[in-house]
Design an enzyme around this catalytic site. Structure first.
Site, mmCIF file in Angstrom:
data_model
loop_
_atom_site.group_PDB
_atom_site.id
_atom_site.type_symbol
_atom_site.label_atom_id
_atom_site.label_comp_id
_atom_site.label_asym_id
_atom_site.label_seq_id
_atom_site.Cartn_x
_atom_site.Cartn_y
_atom_site.Cartn_z
ATOM 1 N N MET A 1 25.868 40.843 38.507
ATOM 2 C CA MET A 1 26.452 41.311 37.247
ATOM 3 C C MET A 1 26.943 40.124 36.418
ATOM 4 O O MET A 1 27.733 40.290 35.489
ATOM 5 C CB MET A 1 27.596 42.286 37.518
ATOM 6 C CG MET A 1 27.098 43.538 38.249
ATOM 7 S SD MET A 1 28.061 45.021 37.924
ATOM 8 C CE MET A 1 29.653 44.509 38.483
ATOM 9 N N TYR B 1 28.549 36.193 35.386
ATOM 10 C CA TYR B 1 29.754 35.383 35.553
ATOM 11 C C TYR B 1 29.704 34.690 36.909
ATOM 12 O O TYR B 1 30.584 34.822 37.751
ATOM 13 C CB TYR B 1 31.030 36.237 35.399
ATOM 14 C CG TYR B 1 32.161 35.423 34.812
ATOM 15 C CD1 TYR B 1 32.091 34.938 33.510
ATOM 16 C CD2 TYR B 1 33.277 35.096 35.563
ATOM 17 C CE1 TYR B 1 33.106 34.169 32.981
ATOM 18 C CE2 TYR B 1 34.303 34.313 35.042
ATOM 19 C CZ TYR B 1 34.198 33.859 33.752
ATOM 20 O OH TYR B 1 35.205 33.091 33.229
ATOM 21 N N GLY C 1 29.548 31.877 45.050
ATOM 22 C CA GLY C 1 29.029 32.985 45.861
ATOM 23 C C GLY C 1 27.638 33.384 45.384
ATOM 24 O O GLY C 1 26.689 33.504 46.173
ATOM 25 N N HIS C 2 27.499 33.575 44.064
ATOM 26 C CA HIS C 2 26.177 33.916 43.516
ATOM 27 C C HIS C 2 25.180 32.795 43.807
ATOM 28 O O HIS C 2 24.031 33.045 44.179
ATOM 29 C CB HIS C 2 26.260 34.105 41.995
ATOM 30 C CG HIS C 2 27.147 35.232 41.565
ATOM 31 N ND1 HIS C 2 28.372 35.028 40.969
ATOM 32 C CD2 HIS C 2 26.985 36.576 41.641
ATOM 33 C CE1 HIS C 2 28.923 36.198 40.703
ATOM 34 N NE2 HIS C 2 28.104 37.159 41.099
HETATM 35 O O1 PAF Z 1 27.066 43.330 43.649
HETATM 36 C C1 PAF Z 1 26.891 43.443 42.426
HETATM 37 O O2 PAF Z 1 27.143 42.515 41.642
HETATM 38 C C2 PAF Z 1 26.361 44.745 41.853
HETATM 39 O O3 PAF Z 1 26.903 45.839 42.504
HETATM 40 C C3 PAF Z 1 24.817 44.814 41.839
HETATM 41 C C4 PAF Z 1 24.254 44.793 43.253
HETATM 42 C C5 PAF Z 1 24.265 43.646 41.041
HETATM 43 C C6 PAF Z 1 24.363 46.123 41.184
HETATM 44 O O4 PAF Z 1 24.803 46.217 39.877
#
Ligand code: PAF
Length: 283
Positions: free
Chosen positions: A30, A32, A36-37
């Protein structure tokens, strides 16, 4: 790297990649982005030919009084980070592109969604399962990567893939923490300096719980003692839930007979923070 906003164009490209025999990896987010991402993206980069990451603040997974309108965003920065990390396509559609006016099909995984976050966010997981399924159908990935911080989400998506025979492997990756133990989250920006100082106790509380569990305490006692720990160390926090569950089915455990997951959600000022710990009994 290029940014794609059109679902149809992404699906068209994905069909071409598939015909060429390319392995596609998907990292749904989502936005930002934080470390972690990036840990998910870096792992995916090592395991696929074509890497798709998505940035989409999915409105259907937010309840009416939640932080959808305030959810932090910085697409330009995310795109720069994505490029640097080797993403091939950054998919960032608008809400209207993802949900037509007559959208009326939903995916539910009721048992896995019944406890923990599903209790306080009753429509959340229906929104998550539906958007992730849509993303799978657009990017046609061989695998998709999610963080273990959202452990219940991972369990739910694994159940969805199993039950609907989706040809996608779900990969879970470890929680990335700040040096003081606070789990990284886009929502950490909501914390004031004072809240940020006490927030690491969320993780410390789980370590306290794990310690007691290894010494033989059972769930009722673990929850009672850790609730007291939170009341003492984060007096301004409001515990949303603290529970001990089966890590796969996400059902509460009364008597420990195998590995467990301790999971917590705590409101601190404007933020609702979640964290968890897998406790292995080595059987
Ligand atoms: O974990 C998240 O950021 C959200 O729940 C996801 C998996 C991108 C679905 O919108």
């Amino acid at each position: 790297m290029y940014c794609e906003t059109s679902p149809a164009a992404l699906q068209h490209s994905a069909l071409t990649w598939r015909a060429q025999g390319r392995v596609v990896g998907l990292v749904p987010t989502m936005g930002y982005w934080h470390e972690g991402h990036l840990s998910l993206v870096r792992w995916a980069r090592e395991h696929c030919d074509t890497l798709v990451a998505s940035v989409f603040v999915n409105p259907t997974q937010f309840g009416p009084n939640e932080d959808l309108s305030k959810y932090p965003a910085d697409l330009e920065r995310d795109a720069a980070l994505a490029q640097e990390a080797g993403v091939d396509v950054l998919f960032c559609p608008t809400k209207d592109q993802m949900y037509g006016p007559d959208h009326d099909t939903w995916i539910n995984v009721p048992a896995v969604a019944a406890h923990l976050c599903g209790r306080s966010r009753p429509t959340h997981f229906q929104g998550v399962a539906t958007i992730v399924c849509k993303l799978f159908n657009l990017a046609l990935p061989a695998f998709a990567v999610f963080g273990e911080k959202d452990w219940q989400q991972l369990a739910l998506l694994r159940a969805m893939v199993r039950d609907l025979n989706l040809p996608v492997r779900i990969e879970g990756r470890p929680i990335v923490r700040e040096s003081d133990g606070l789990a990284m989250s886009s929502r950490n920006v909501y914390l004031t300096a004072q809240e940020r100082r006490v927030a690491p106790h969320i993780h410390a509380g789980l370590k306290f719980l794990a310690d007691a569990a290894r010494k033989g305490a059972q769930p009722a006692e673990l929850i009672e003692r850790t609730t007291a720990y939170y009341a003492q160390h984060i007096p301004t926090g409001q515990l949303d839930y603290l529970d001990v569950v089966d890590p796969v089915r996400i059902q509460p455990v009364q008597t420990i007979g195998g590995d467990i997951l301790a999971a917590v959600a705590l409101r601190l000022g404007k933020a609702r923070l979640i964290d968890n710990m897998y406790i292995s009994y080595g059987k």
